[in-house]
Write a protein that holds these residues in place. Structure first.
Motif, PDB file in Angstrom:
ATOM      1  N   PHE A  87       0.857  -1.180   0.000  1.00  0.00           N
ATOM      2  CA  PHE A  87       0.000   0.000   0.000  1.00  0.00           C
ATOM      3  C   PHE A  87       0.895   1.232   0.000  1.00  0.00           C
ATOM      4  CE2 PHE A  87      -2.172   3.494   2.110  1.00  0.00           C
ATOM      5  CZ  PHE A  87      -3.319   3.578   1.333  1.00  0.00           C
ATOM      6  N   ASP A  88       0.628   2.151  -0.920  1.00  0.00           N
ATOM      7  CA  ASP A  88       1.370   3.408  -1.021  1.00  0.00           C
ATOM      8  C   ASP A  88       0.378   4.562  -0.989  1.00  0.00           C
ATOM      9  OD1 ASP A  88       3.798   2.032  -1.457  1.00  0.00           O
ATOM     10  OD2 ASP A  88       3.376   1.896  -3.596  1.00  0.00           O
ATOM     11  N   LEU A  89       0.823   5.684  -0.440  1.00  0.00           N
ATOM     12  CA  LEU A  89       0.024   6.909  -0.409  1.00  0.00           C
ATOM     13  C   LEU A  89       0.958   8.062  -0.748  1.00  0.00           C
ATOM     14  CD1 LEU A  89      -2.748   8.232   0.336  1.00  0.00           C
ATOM     15  CD2 LEU A  89      -1.804   8.553   2.622  1.00  0.00           C
ATOM     16  N   GLY A  90       0.486   8.985  -1.599  1.00  0.00           N
ATOM     17  CA  GLY A  90       1.360  10.078  -1.994  1.00  0.00           C
ATOM     18  C   GLY A  90       0.619  11.309  -2.474  1.00  0.00           C
ATOM     19  N   VAL A  91       1.402  12.310  -2.824  1.00  0.00           N
ATOM     20  CA  VAL A  91       0.881  13.573  -3.370  1.00  0.00           C
ATOM     21  C   VAL A  91       1.407  13.709  -4.791  1.00  0.00           C
ATOM     22  CG1 VAL A  91       0.662  14.717  -1.144  1.00  0.00           C
ATOM     23  CG2 VAL A  91       2.823  14.859  -2.377  1.00  0.00           C
ATOM     24  N   ILE A 142      -3.299  19.185  -9.042  1.00  0.00           N
ATOM     25  CA  ILE A 142      -2.624  18.950  -7.762  1.00  0.00           C
ATOM     26  C   ILE A 142      -3.542  18.079  -6.909  1.00  0.00           C
ATOM     27  CG2 ILE A 142      -3.494  21.103  -6.762  1.00  0.00           C
ATOM     28  CD1 ILE A 142      -0.785  21.230  -5.210  1.00  0.00           C
ATOM     29  N   GLY A 143      -2.981  17.053  -6.257  1.00  0.00           N
ATOM     30  CA  GLY A 143      -3.838  16.184  -5.462  1.00  0.00           C
ATOM     31  C   GLY A 143      -3.096  15.068  -4.762  1.00  0.00           C
ATOM     32  N   ILE A 144      -3.844  14.014  -4.436  1.00  0.00           N
ATOM     33  CA  ILE A 144      -3.317  12.860  -3.712  1.00  0.00           C
ATOM     34  C   ILE A 144      -3.633  11.581  -4.473  1.00  0.00           C
ATOM     35  CG2 ILE A 144      -3.440  13.948  -1.436  1.00  0.00           C
ATOM     36  CD1 ILE A 144      -6.018  12.380  -0.935  1.00  0.00           C
ATOM     37  N   TRP A 145      -2.872  10.544  -4.190  1.00  0.00           N
ATOM     38  CA  TRP A 145      -3.107   9.236  -4.789  1.00  0.00           C
ATOM     39  C   TRP A 145      -2.805   8.139  -3.777  1.00  0.00           C
ATOM     40  CZ3 TRP A 145       1.128   6.027  -4.876  1.00  0.00           C
ATOM     41  CH2 TRP A 145       2.381   6.628  -4.781  1.00  0.00           C
ATOM     42  N   ALA A 146      -3.393   6.979  -4.022  1.00  0.00           N
ATOM     43  CA  ALA A 146      -3.119   5.784  -3.216  1.00  0.00           C
ATOM     44  C   ALA A 146      -2.970   4.614  -4.185  1.00  0.00           C
ATOM     45  CB  ALA A 146      -4.238   5.518  -2.229  1.00  0.00           C
ATOM     46  N   ARG A 147      -2.211   3.625  -3.764  1.00  0.00           N
ATOM     47  CA  ARG A 147      -2.024   2.437  -4.603  1.00  0.00           C
ATOM     48  C   ARG A 147      -1.965   1.218  -3.707  1.00  0.00           C
ATOM     49  NH1 ARG A 147       3.150   2.997  -7.288  1.00  0.00           N
ATOM     50  NH2 ARG A 147       2.185   4.772  -8.299  1.00  0.00           N
ATOM     51  N   ALA A 148      -2.819   0.236  -3.980  1.00  0.00           N
ATOM     52  CA  ALA A 148      -2.826  -1.010  -3.227  1.00  0.00           C
ATOM     53  C   ALA A 148      -2.814  -2.159  -4.219  1.00  0.00           C
ATOM     54  CB  ALA A 148      -4.065  -1.102  -2.344  1.00  0.00           C
ATOM     55  N   GLY A 149      -1.969  -3.151  -3.946  1.00  0.00           N
ATOM     56  CA  GLY A 149      -1.914  -4.254  -4.889  1.00  0.00           C
ATOM     57  C   GLY A 149      -1.151  -5.445  -4.399  1.00  0.00           C
TER      58      GLY A 149
END
Length: 192
Positions: A25-29, A54-61
């Motif tokens: 799981f990753d979280l970023g801007v 401009i914003g945020i993102w998440a990645r799960a895998g």
């Protein structure tokens, strides 16, 4: 020599495979720029203009696949020319929510990604119309599109290049077949 080459290739292959199997799981801007243009079957002319996001993102895998939801504020801009030859820059301030499905290939904090998925876009701000003597847009409050893209992760830095293909019309009146097409490039930072 052959045995040591085979051993090295086997070790490398298992490391790549295990890196893709382990859940993460990753979280970023992120921030970036976009180039937007209208696609219309009518006589409307449009040319690319730079906007921003401009914003945020998440990645799960796991198992080599991931889901990547994002939330960002974006201003999409384009130059529009009406039948009289009048040109005006049109801004589309929006909140975009892409939900992308992708795959990542890489090892040791460096990897390439491919993503695709839908985007829901909501209009923001009070100004939701644009008009000249012969051209009128009343922006829809919501639009959908589909994104296709590729990315690169280098440790905590992410780079993305995407194409967005509008699926719904952006105007409630006038040029009702007009849809947005755009490219965006963003630079992100993984917080954790």
């Amino acid at each position: 020599m052959k045995k040591s080459c085979f051993f090295f290739i086997s070790l490398l292959s298992s490391a790549v495979a295990s890196a893709q199997v382990i859940p993460n799981f990753d979280l970023g801007v992120k921030a970036g720029t976009n180039l937007t243009k209208f696609a219309s079957q009518q006589s409307l002319e449009s040319s690319n203009r730079a906007g921003y996001l401009i914003g945020i993102w998440a990645r799960a895998g796991a198992l080599g696949l991931h889901i990547q939801p994002e939330l960002y504020y974006t201003v999409k801009k384009t130059d529009v020319k009406d039948e009289q030859g009048n040109t005006k820059t049109v801004d589309f301030p929006r909140v975009d929510i892409p939900i992308l499905l992708g795959t990542k290939i890489g090892l040791g904090g460096i990897g390439g990604r491919l993503n695709t998925g839908p985007v829901i876009s909501f209009a923001t701000g009070n100004e939701k119309s644009y008009s000249t003597e012969v051209l009128r847009f009343d922006y829809n409050d919501r639009a959908t599109a589909w994104q296709f893209g590729a990315g690169l992760d280098i440790k905590k830095i992410t780079l993305d290049l995407r194409y967005e293909h509008g699926l719904t019309k952006i105007s409630r009146t006038g040029y009702d077949d007009t849809k947005l097409r755009l490219f965006n490039f963003s630079l992100g930072y993984k917080l954790f």
